[in-house]
Enzyme design. Structure first.
Site, PDB file in Angstrom:
ATOM      1  N   ASP A   1       0.818  -1.220   0.000  1.00  0.00           N
ATOM      2  CA  ASP A   1       0.000   0.000   0.000  1.00  0.00           C
ATOM      3  C   ASP A   1       0.851   1.269   0.000  1.00  0.00           C
ATOM      4  O   ASP A   1       0.530   2.252   0.669  1.00  0.00           O
ATOM      5  CB  ASP A   1      -0.966  -0.007   1.194  1.00  0.00           C
ATOM      6  CG  ASP A   1      -2.215   0.845   0.940  1.00  0.00           C
ATOM      7  OD1 ASP A   1      -2.439   1.249  -0.222  1.00  0.00           O
ATOM      8  OD2 ASP A   1      -2.965   1.107   1.896  1.00  0.00           O
TER       9      ASP A   1
ATOM     10  N   LYS B   1       2.029   4.669  -0.899  1.00  0.00           N
ATOM     11  CA  LYS B   1       1.458   5.887  -1.489  1.00  0.00           C
ATOM     12  C   LYS B   1       1.702   7.042  -0.523  1.00  0.00           C
ATOM     13  O   LYS B   1       1.948   6.801   0.670  1.00  0.00           O
ATOM     14  CB  LYS B   1      -0.042   5.713  -1.746  1.00  0.00           C
ATOM     15  CG  LYS B   1      -0.864   5.361  -0.536  1.00  0.00           C
ATOM     16  CD  LYS B   1      -2.337   5.279  -0.879  1.00  0.00           C
ATOM     17  CE  LYS B   1      -3.121   4.785   0.324  1.00  0.00           C
ATOM     18  NZ  LYS B   1      -4.566   4.731   0.058  1.00  0.00           N
TER      19      LYS B   1
ATOM     20  N   ASN C   1       0.303   7.266   3.099  1.00  0.00           N
ATOM     21  CA  ASN C   1       0.753   6.321   4.120  1.00  0.00           C
ATOM     22  C   ASN C   1       2.193   6.559   4.545  1.00  0.00           C
ATOM     23  O   ASN C   1       2.746   5.805   5.340  1.00  0.00           O
ATOM     24  CB  ASN C   1       0.593   4.881   3.624  1.00  0.00           C
ATOM     25  CG  ASN C   1      -0.861   4.455   3.596  1.00  0.00           C
ATOM     26  OD1 ASN C   1      -1.690   5.037   4.292  1.00  0.00           O
ATOM     27  ND2 ASN C   1      -1.173   3.459   2.783  1.00  0.00           N
TER      28      ASN C   1
ATOM     29  N   ASP D   1       0.432   2.497   8.312  1.00  0.00           N
ATOM     30  CA  ASP D   1      -0.660   1.758   7.684  1.00  0.00           C
ATOM     31  C   ASP D   1      -0.254   0.408   7.085  1.00  0.00           C
ATOM     32  O   ASP D   1      -0.049   0.269   5.881  1.00  0.00           O
ATOM     33  CB  ASP D   1      -1.332   2.611   6.599  1.00  0.00           C
ATOM     34  CG  ASP D   1      -2.682   2.029   6.192  1.00  0.00           C
ATOM     35  OD1 ASP D   1      -3.037   0.936   6.681  1.00  0.00           O
ATOM     36  OD2 ASP D   1      -3.375   2.663   5.391  1.00  0.00           O
TER      37      ASP D   1
ATOM     38  N   THR E   1      -4.552   0.627  -3.751  1.00  0.00           N
ATOM     39  CA  THR E   1      -5.176   1.847  -4.241  1.00  0.00           C
ATOM     40  C   THR E   1      -5.025   1.853  -5.754  1.00  0.00           C
ATOM     41  O   THR E   1      -3.930   1.612  -6.250  1.00  0.00           O
ATOM     42  CB  THR E   1      -4.443   3.040  -3.585  1.00  0.00           C
ATOM     43  OG1 THR E   1      -4.638   2.926  -2.177  1.00  0.00           O
ATOM     44  CG2 THR E   1      -4.977   4.361  -4.073  1.00  0.00           C
TER      45      THR E   1
HETATM   46  N1  LIG Z   1       1.500   6.969  13.874  1.00  0.00           N
HETATM   47  C1  LIG Z   1       0.874   7.992  13.308  1.00  0.00           C
HETATM   48  N2  LIG Z   1       1.209   9.268  13.631  1.00  0.00           N
HETATM   49  C2  LIG Z   1       0.570  10.287  13.052  1.00  0.00           C
HETATM   50  N3  LIG Z   1      -0.427  10.158  12.153  1.00  0.00           N
HETATM   51  C3  LIG Z   1      -0.806   8.925  11.817  1.00  0.00           C
HETATM   52  C4  LIG Z   1      -0.190   7.768  12.357  1.00  0.00           C
HETATM   53  N4  LIG Z   1      -0.753   6.684  11.831  1.00  0.00           N
HETATM   54  C5  LIG Z   1      -1.694   7.135  10.981  1.00  0.00           C
HETATM   55  N5  LIG Z   1      -1.738   8.481  10.968  1.00  0.00           N
HETATM   56  C6  LIG Z   1      -2.648   9.332  10.168  1.00  0.00           C
HETATM   57  O1  LIG Z   1      -3.898   8.690  10.015  1.00  0.00           O
HETATM   58  C7  LIG Z   1      -4.133   8.381   8.630  1.00  0.00           C
HETATM   59  C8  LIG Z   1      -4.866   7.063   8.520  1.00  0.00           C
HETATM   60  O2  LIG Z   1      -4.085   6.039   9.118  1.00  0.00           O
HETATM   61  P1  LIG Z   1      -3.851   4.663   8.391  1.00  0.00           P
HETATM   62  O3  LIG Z   1      -3.313   4.945   7.041  1.00  0.00           O
HETATM   63  O4  LIG Z   1      -3.076   3.791   9.293  1.00  0.00           O
HETATM   64  O5  LIG Z   1      -5.321   4.144   8.356  1.00  0.00           O
HETATM   65  P2  LIG Z   1      -6.289   3.818   7.156  1.00  0.00           P
HETATM   66  O6  LIG Z   1      -5.848   4.409   5.882  1.00  0.00           O
HETATM   67  O7  LIG Z   1      -7.631   4.036   7.697  1.00  0.00           O
HETATM   68  O8  LIG Z   1      -6.055   2.326   7.159  1.00  0.00           O
HETATM   69  P3  LIG Z   1      -6.777   1.293   6.311  1.00  0.00           P
HETATM   70  O9  LIG Z   1      -6.166   1.467   4.964  1.00  0.00           O
HETATM   71  O10 LIG Z   1      -6.363   0.058   7.068  1.00  0.00           O
HETATM   72  O11 LIG Z   1      -8.248   1.628   6.336  1.00  0.00           O
HETATM   73  C9  LIG Z   1      -2.759   8.389   7.988  1.00  0.00           C
HETATM   74  O12 LIG Z   1      -2.828   8.648   6.615  1.00  0.00           O
HETATM   75  C10 LIG Z   1      -2.080   9.506   8.775  1.00  0.00           C
HETATM   76  O13 LIG Z   1      -2.479  10.776   8.317  1.00  0.00           O
HETATM   77 MG   LIG Z   2      -3.849   4.669   5.015  1.00  0.00          MG
END
Ligand SMILES: Nc1ncnc2c1ncn2[C@@H]1O[C@H](COP(=O)(O)OP(=O)(O)OP(=O)(O)O)[C@@H](O)[C@H]1O
Ligand SMILES: [Mg+2]
Length: 394
Positions: free
Chosen positions: A205, A207, A210, A223, A240
């Site tokens: 993933d 991009k 992430n 992520d 994606t």
């Molecule tokens: N450790 C972190 N510190 C700061 N911001 C974070 C962190 N982890 C995630 N984020 C923010 O939250 C957003 C979403 O998190 P993440 O990409 O893990 O979840 P997601 O896209 O909902 O996951 P999934 O694809 O499993 O649905 C990230 O793009 C980032 O902006």
């Molecule tokens: Mg994500």
């Protein structure tokens, strides 16, 4: 229990839109032209305890495998020990909050996933795999997972707070990145992919949403929702649209090679400000990927172009990174010539963008999201918990 977390130093949105405006090659950061070669090392005196431990490590797979992660299995603390502050990002089944540990005032990122949504969307295996993989890995350019827990409604993943925001936001603000900036981020990602692949993990993933920047501007891959521990080739359609390799769209099965494909897309997008294959619908994007015609803007460096073409090779048996030499072939490519890989691993190379922040809980590098109306932190669901056994390791 608070002492366990008190040792943890925390110093440290997702729909794509593309436009052709602002594509002028200038970065908001004037230090974007600093090369990352042997003689460009800088000291890392500000590095925290945890990171200075990792800086003594060597970038070899053997040594990586010996490292233990920071993951605390079955913590004695839970949601009541944290104050959720604001949303940092949202996703399919939940959101990520900035949170403060009440006993130490340290900040963390808390990924909150709604169990009923995970089950409804048949993502149980992915979420368990995300927890498992993140609990195993330790690398300077991969986000740290400290612990996980659950209540009747939600799963919680406590992550280090990566204060610099998404590479996506920095890229959109800049329009596009210079060749040197792009090489810096790409090289850090190469080291992280090399580590994951050496440990039989594919990320799947890659991009700009992430990829986060830490307090000193280094990459942190977040992520791991699609990451997979490899047994044999795998056939799930995920990722994606813009970043999918042909073998995924065509369901031919895929392995580590998909990450090198995605890196090719990412390098193009950083240099151009938009990805090489885009259209209004996922179907339109898939068609373009399968046709495989890449239109390079004239300003692209010729070595960068060559590397992108080698990554965006439809036949995965001929794709760079997936050949006999593996990631070594990538590191030896002309575009990366002179890169000080060990200095990079040790975070001794000055990053091109130093994210601004005033204090450890500063969220100004993240976009604003509407906060949830329903309480995400209600400790006990009213209807009991039919799903707990599906997430036994949380
Ligand atoms: N450790 C972190 N510190 C700061 N911001 C974070 C962190 N982890 C995630 N984020 C923010 O939250 C957003 C979403 O998190 P993440 O990409 O893990 O979840 P997601 O896209 O909902 O996951 P999934 O694809 O499993 O649905 C990230 O793009 C980032 O902006
Ligand atoms: Mg994500």
């Amino acid at each position: 229990m608070s002492t366990m977390l008190s040792n943890i130093n925390n110093n440290n949105g997702n729909s794509h839109t593309y436009s052709n405006e602002g594509v002028n090659g200038s970065s908001s950061d004037s230090s974007g032209n600093r090369p990352l070669y042997q003689n460009e090392r800088i000291g890392n005196e500000n590095e925290n305890q945890q990171l200075s431990q990792s800086s003594q490590r060597q970038a070899t797979p053997q040594q990586h495998q010996d490292q233990s992660s920071n993951y605390i299995a079955r913590p004695t603390f839970g949601l009541v020990d944290f104050v959720l502050q604001r949303t940092l990002g949202t996703g399919t089944f939940g959101r990520v909050f900035l949170t403060k540990f009440k006993h130490t005032e340290h900040y963390y990122a808390m990924k909150v996933l709604k169990k009923s949504e995970i089950v409804r969307l048949k993502q149980t295996e992915h979420v368990n795999s995300e927890r498992f993989i993140l609990s195993q890995v330790t690398h300077p350019f991969i986000v740290n997972l400290y612990c996980t827990f659950q209540n009747d409604k939600n799963l919680y993943m406590l992550l280090e707070y990566v204060i610099g925001g998404e590479l996506f936001s920095h890229l959109r603000r800049a329009g596009r990145f210079t060749n040197d900036m792009t090489r810096f981020y790409s090289a850090e990602i190469v080291l992280a992919l090399e580590y994951l692949h050496d440990n039989e993990i594919i990320y799947r993933d890659l991009k700009p949403e992430n990829l986060l920047l830490d307090s000193r501007g280094h990459i942190k891959i977040a992520d791991f929702g699609f990451a997979k521990k490899l047994e044999d080739r795998t056939w799930t359609l995920c990722g994606t649209p813009e970043y999918l390799a042909p073998e995924i769209i065509q369901s031919k099965g895929h392995g580590k090679a998909v990450d090198w494909w995605a890196l090719g897309i990412l390098i193009f997008e950083m240099l151009a400000g938009y990805p090489p294959f885009f259209a209004d619908s996922p179907f339109g994007i898939y068609e373009k990927i399968l046709v495989g015609k890449i239109q390079f803007p004239p300003h692209f460096d010729s070595h960068a172009k060559d590397l992108i073409k080698r990554f965006l090779t439809a036949d995965r048996t001929k794709r760079l990174g997936n050949l006999r030499g593996g990631s070594e072939d990538v590191k030896r490519h002309k575009w990366f010539r002179g890169v000080d890989w060990q200095g990079l691993y040790d975070k001794q190379i000055q990053a091109p963008i130093i994210p601004p922040y005033q204090h450890p809980g500063d969220t100004s590098n993240f976009e604003r999201y509407p906060e949830p109306t329903e309480e995400t932190n209600s400790p006990i669901g009213l209807t009991g918990d039919p799903h707990r056994h599906l997430f036994a390791d949380f």
